[in-house]
Design an enzyme around this catalytic site. Structure first.
Site, PDB file in Angstrom:
ATOM      1  N   LYS A  31     -29.109   8.602 -19.231  1.00  0.00           N
ATOM      2  CA  LYS A  31     -29.896   9.226 -20.518  1.00  0.00           C
ATOM      3  C   LYS A  31     -30.315   7.647 -21.253  1.00  0.00           C
ATOM      4  O   LYS A  31     -32.066   7.855 -21.106  1.00  0.00           O
ATOM      5  CB  LYS A  31     -29.165   9.547 -21.258  1.00  0.00           C
ATOM      6  CG  LYS A  31     -29.848  10.239 -22.750  1.00  0.00           C
ATOM      7  CD  LYS A  31     -28.959  10.914 -23.480  1.00  0.00           C
ATOM      8  CE  LYS A  31     -28.720  10.314 -24.787  1.00  0.00           C
ATOM      9  NZ  LYS A  31     -27.836   9.944 -25.491  1.00  0.00           N
ATOM     10  N   ASN A  32     -30.051   6.956 -21.315  1.00  0.00           N
ATOM     11  CA  ASN A  32     -30.480   5.781 -21.953  1.00  0.00           C
ATOM     12  C   ASN A  32     -31.503   5.013 -21.520  1.00  0.00           C
ATOM     13  O   ASN A  32     -31.597   3.867 -22.135  1.00  0.00           O
ATOM     14  CB  ASN A  32     -28.857   5.547 -22.716  1.00  0.00           C
ATOM     15  CG  ASN A  32     -27.965   5.848 -23.642  1.00  0.00           C
ATOM     16  OD1 ASN A  32     -28.416   6.405 -24.371  1.00  0.00           O
ATOM     17  ND2 ASN A  32     -26.723   5.354 -23.752  1.00  0.00           N
ATOM     18  N   ARG A 101     -32.573   9.486 -32.257  1.00  0.00           N
ATOM     19  CA  ARG A 101     -33.410   8.068 -32.743  1.00  0.00           C
ATOM     20  C   ARG A 101     -34.074   7.269 -31.545  1.00  0.00           C
ATOM     21  O   ARG A 101     -34.914   6.365 -32.095  1.00  0.00           O
ATOM     22  CB  ARG A 101     -31.816   6.790 -32.708  1.00  0.00           C
ATOM     23  CG  ARG A 101     -31.753   5.006 -33.324  1.00  0.00           C
ATOM     24  CD  ARG A 101     -31.154   4.908 -33.424  1.00  0.00           C
ATOM     25  NE  ARG A 101     -30.779   3.603 -33.718  1.00  0.00           N
ATOM     26  CZ  ARG A 101     -31.459   2.978 -34.788  1.00  0.00           C
ATOM     27  NH1 ARG A 101     -32.258   3.502 -36.095  1.00  0.00           N
ATOM     28  NH2 ARG A 101     -31.448   1.600 -34.987  1.00  0.00           N
ATOM     29  N   CYS A 125     -27.184  10.720 -33.988  1.00  0.00           N
ATOM     30  CA  CYS A 125     -26.467  10.859 -34.933  1.00  0.00           C
ATOM     31  C   CYS A 125     -25.839   9.521 -36.125  1.00  0.00           C
ATOM     32  O   CYS A 125     -26.421   8.353 -36.280  1.00  0.00           O
ATOM     33  CB  CYS A 125     -25.523   9.973 -33.482  1.00  0.00           C
ATOM     34  SG  CYS A 125     -25.485  11.154 -31.857  1.00  0.00           S
ATOM     35  N   ARG A 130     -27.875   2.454 -39.220  1.00  0.00           N
ATOM     36  CA  ARG A 130     -28.569   1.585 -37.738  1.00  0.00           C
ATOM     37  C   ARG A 130     -30.127   1.561 -38.466  1.00  0.00           C
ATOM     38  O   ARG A 130     -30.856   2.388 -37.642  1.00  0.00           O
ATOM     39  CB  ARG A 130     -28.152   2.978 -36.436  1.00  0.00           C
ATOM     40  CG  ARG A 130     -27.091   3.861 -36.293  1.00  0.00           C
ATOM     41  CD  ARG A 130     -27.098   4.451 -35.381  1.00  0.00           C
ATOM     42  NE  ARG A 130     -27.079   4.378 -34.591  1.00  0.00           N
ATOM     43  CZ  ARG A 130     -27.751   5.479 -33.345  1.00  0.00           C
ATOM     44  NH1 ARG A 130     -27.755   6.857 -33.824  1.00  0.00           N
ATOM     45  NH2 ARG A 130     -27.939   4.868 -32.160  1.00  0.00           N
ATOM     46  N   PRO A 131     -30.164   0.618 -39.119  1.00  0.00           N
ATOM     47  CA  PRO A 131     -31.937   0.222 -39.363  1.00  0.00           C
ATOM     48  C   PRO A 131     -32.660  -0.612 -37.969  1.00  0.00           C
ATOM     49  O   PRO A 131     -32.325  -0.325 -37.229  1.00  0.00           O
ATOM     50  CB  PRO A 131     -31.241  -0.650 -40.025  1.00  0.00           C
ATOM     51  CG  PRO A 131     -30.385  -1.873 -39.728  1.00  0.00           C
ATOM     52  CD  PRO A 131     -28.863  -0.391 -38.905  1.00  0.00           C
ATOM     53  N   VAL A 132     -33.874  -0.080 -38.606  1.00  0.00           N
ATOM     54  CA  VAL A 132     -34.695  -0.261 -37.869  1.00  0.00           C
ATOM     55  C   VAL A 132     -35.690  -2.018 -38.074  1.00  0.00           C
ATOM     56  O   VAL A 132     -36.936  -2.214 -37.487  1.00  0.00           O
ATOM     57  CB  VAL A 132     -35.974   1.026 -37.587  1.00  0.00           C
ATOM     58  CG1 VAL A 132     -35.536   2.380 -37.004  1.00  0.00           C
ATOM     59  CG2 VAL A 132     -36.166   0.718 -38.575  1.00  0.00           C
ATOM     60  N   ASP A 133     -34.714  -2.255 -39.130  1.00  0.00           N
ATOM     61  CA  ASP A 133     -35.503  -3.818 -39.490  1.00  0.00           C
ATOM     62  C   ASP A 133     -35.998  -4.252 -37.920  1.00  0.00           C
ATOM     63  O   ASP A 133     -37.491  -5.622 -38.465  1.00  0.00           O
ATOM     64  CB  ASP A 133     -34.505  -4.452 -39.850  1.00  0.00           C
ATOM     65  CG  ASP A 133     -33.179  -5.103 -40.103  1.00  0.00           C
ATOM     66  OD1 ASP A 133     -32.546  -3.847 -39.037  1.00  0.00           O
ATOM     67  OD2 ASP A 133     -32.667  -6.189 -39.656  1.00  0.00           O
ATOM     68  N   GLN A 134     -35.364  -4.126 -37.015  1.00  0.00           N
ATOM     69  CA  GLN A 134     -35.713  -5.399 -36.123  1.00  0.00           C
ATOM     70  C   GLN A 134     -36.529  -5.481 -35.171  1.00  0.00           C
ATOM     71  O   GLN A 134     -37.241  -6.290 -35.220  1.00  0.00           O
ATOM     72  CB  GLN A 134     -34.369  -5.709 -35.039  1.00  0.00           C
ATOM     73  CG  GLN A 134     -32.614  -6.705 -35.824  1.00  0.00           C
ATOM     74  CD  GLN A 134     -32.834  -8.097 -36.212  1.00  0.00           C
ATOM     75  OE1 GLN A 134     -33.205  -8.505 -35.724  1.00  0.00           O
ATOM     76  NE2 GLN A 134     -33.068  -7.863 -37.419  1.00  0.00           N
ATOM     77  N   ASP A 312     -21.036   3.177 -26.700  1.00  0.00           N
ATOM     78  CA  ASP A 312     -20.382   4.286 -26.873  1.00  0.00           C
ATOM     79  C   ASP A 312     -19.497   5.030 -26.401  1.00  0.00           C
ATOM     80  O   ASP A 312     -19.019   5.907 -26.225  1.00  0.00           O
ATOM     81  CB  ASP A 312     -21.773   4.874 -25.660  1.00  0.00           C
ATOM     82  CG  ASP A 312     -22.811   4.647 -26.325  1.00  0.00           C
ATOM     83  OD1 ASP A 312     -23.140   4.665 -27.920  1.00  0.00           O
ATOM     84  OD2 ASP A 312     -23.995   4.874 -26.154  1.00  0.00           O
ATOM     85  N   ARG A 403     -26.653  17.169 -26.161  1.00  0.00           N
ATOM     86  CA  ARG A 403     -27.291  15.769 -25.856  1.00  0.00           C
ATOM     87  C   ARG A 403     -26.562  14.842 -25.003  1.00  0.00           C
ATOM     88  O   ARG A 403     -27.698  13.547 -24.592  1.00  0.00           O
ATOM     89  CB  ARG A 403     -27.205  15.375 -27.257  1.00  0.00           C
ATOM     90  CG  ARG A 403     -28.763  16.380 -28.236  1.00  0.00           C
ATOM     91  CD  ARG A 403     -28.754  15.791 -29.693  1.00  0.00           C
ATOM     92  NE  ARG A 403     -29.046  14.539 -29.586  1.00  0.00           N
ATOM     93  CZ  ARG A 403     -28.535  13.104 -30.418  1.00  0.00           C
ATOM     94  NH1 ARG A 403     -27.903  13.527 -31.469  1.00  0.00           N
ATOM     95  NH2 ARG A 403     -29.540  12.344 -30.285  1.00  0.00           N
TER      96      ARG A 403
END
Length: 432
Positions: A31-32, A101, A125, A130-134, A312, A403
């Protein structure tokens, strides 16, 4: 007047534990890996055929988002045909992105293909920050103008993106975002890039489309985009997290299984820990055979970036170690607060103590209980614990399991587990 009650009952996964898993299983595609490759299909107006695509809720959500943006798609068994002759929308709204995400990386594909993209802050989840700054840092370093307004991000470019990105830490999503953003006519060097197999799989897919990608599997990537990309047919790698879940389930139940169509080299960190615990493991080019010992040994595990132990699998190895006599310890460098599974495992009798972001585990025999999955891999951990426990467990939150695990009930039954999905009716409506 009587109103019709259209409510549906919730579903639970009922497991009668204590049965060692035994048999052979084919591992499904990852999936990933599939999700970023689906996002990358937006880059080209040419048809794409993906072989071996997982039929999971997250994939369906991504396809719904791609359809909103302009993709036409058709299933043919486990083969998926995609075609995006033009981008019809450049806004990925919250009602779609908020479900998962991984959908956030369509932002980079839109930016590459049509020069702009608007996307809402992602959901998925909930097990810590789980930031998106990067992601934002990477796009700005490559020359994009990025504006954030009320949890919505807008980016545009005047020319193909190019530059050097030095990530503050390895980030799978951030690395994939940058790879997609420069795939059409851009060029980038990514430093401290993620080395996960799923990132490499995206790189191989981009190569098929016509992008030059160098350094896959290393912390430094160099990508040189093409002015126009082609199409083609691509096969997605096997799911190392699904494979790890079934191996840990066999270990927890003291069983023996053979996994087929798997990449053993993607499982090195887990297989090493299983052998350290005393179990017997044999591997071939595309198979793994596992035999559990009745008295395994505890161990310490630190979840970290690939090629380290996967975050995971951290909730799932926790469930296994909860069955192993002696004391184990677990930390997670990727998501230090990823412990939503702890309270639920305690309901099953697990002795778990969280101290300074280190989880101490005193292994013992578990018992059945009513528990709830709060995210995908926490749910996987509860399944592993329930399979090993004495008595019956009932797991709520089946949505999360669906999922991440395809045909879970049928596959567990094929290995000898006593398991079934059950519908639990809601309480009747109160009379007026």
């Amino acid at each position: 007047m009587m109103l019709k009650d259209s409510r549906r009952g919730s579903r639970i996964l009922r497991i009668e534990g204590g049965q060692p898993l035994s048999g052979e299983l084919r591992i499904y595609p990852a999936k990933n890996a599939a999700l970023p490759i689906l996002a990358a299909s937006l880059l080209t107006p040419e048809p794409i055929t993906l072989l071996e695509v997982p039929r999971l809720r997250d994939v369906e959500v991504m396809l719904e988002l791609l359809s909103h943006l302009g993709t036409r798609y058709q299933w043919e068994g486990r083969t998926l045909h995609l075609h995006t002759p033009e981008i019809r929308n450049t806004h990925a709204p919250y009602e779609l992105v908020g479900q998962m995400r991984a959908s956030f990386i369509v932002w980079g594909a839109l930016l590459a293909r049509v020069g702009e993209g608007r996307i809402s802050l992602p959901g998925g989840c909930a097990f810590g920050a789980r930031p998106v700054d990067q992601h934002v840092k990477a796009l700005r370093a490559l020359g994009a103008e990025v504006v954030e307004e009320e949890n919505t991000f807008y980016a545009r470019r005047a020319r193909p993106l190019s530059g050097r990105v030095v990530f503050d830490l390895p980030t799978v999503g951030g690395t994939e975002q940058a790879m997609l953003a420069v795939a059409l006519g851009g060029e980038a060097t990514l430093v401290q890039a993620a080395m996960e197999p799923e990132v490499a799989d995206l790189g191989h897919f981009l190569r098929m489309l016509g992008v030059e990608v160098h350094g896959l599997g290393s912390p430094i990537l160099h990508i040189r985009g093409a002015r126009q990309l082609g199409g083609g047919t691509y096969r997605i790698i096997p799911d190392r997290i699904e494979a790890g879940t079934y191996l840990l389930a066999a270990a927890a139940t003291r069983g023996s299984i053979t996994l087929r169509e798997v990449r053993p080299d993607h499982l090195d960190a887990l297989l090493d820990k299983l052998q350290q615990s005393g179990h017997r493991v044999e591997v071939g080019k595309d198979w793994v055979r596992f035999w559990a010992v009745p008295d395994p040994k505890p161990f310490f595990v630190e979840a970290r970036e690939y090629p380290g132990f996967p975050t995971d699998l951290q909730p799932i190895v926790t469930a296994y170690l909860a069955t192993v006599p002696g004391q184990s310890a677990i930390t997670d460098r990727v998501y230090p607060d990823r412990f939503t599974h702890v309270g639920e495992l305690v309901r099953m009798g697990a002795e778990l103590y969280l101290r300074d972001r280190t989880l101490l585990v005193n292994g013992k025999r578990l018992h059945g209980a009513q528990v709830k999955a709060l995210d995908i891999r926490a749910g996987g951990g509860l399944v592993v614990a329930a399979l090993s426990a004495e008595g019956v467990s009932e797991i709520e939150g089946v949505y999360f399991l669906e999922r991440g695990y395809e045909h879970l009930e049928e596959r567990l039954k094929a290995l000898g587990a006593r398991v079934n999905l059950a519908e639990v009716p809601l309480a009747p409506l109160a009379a007026d």
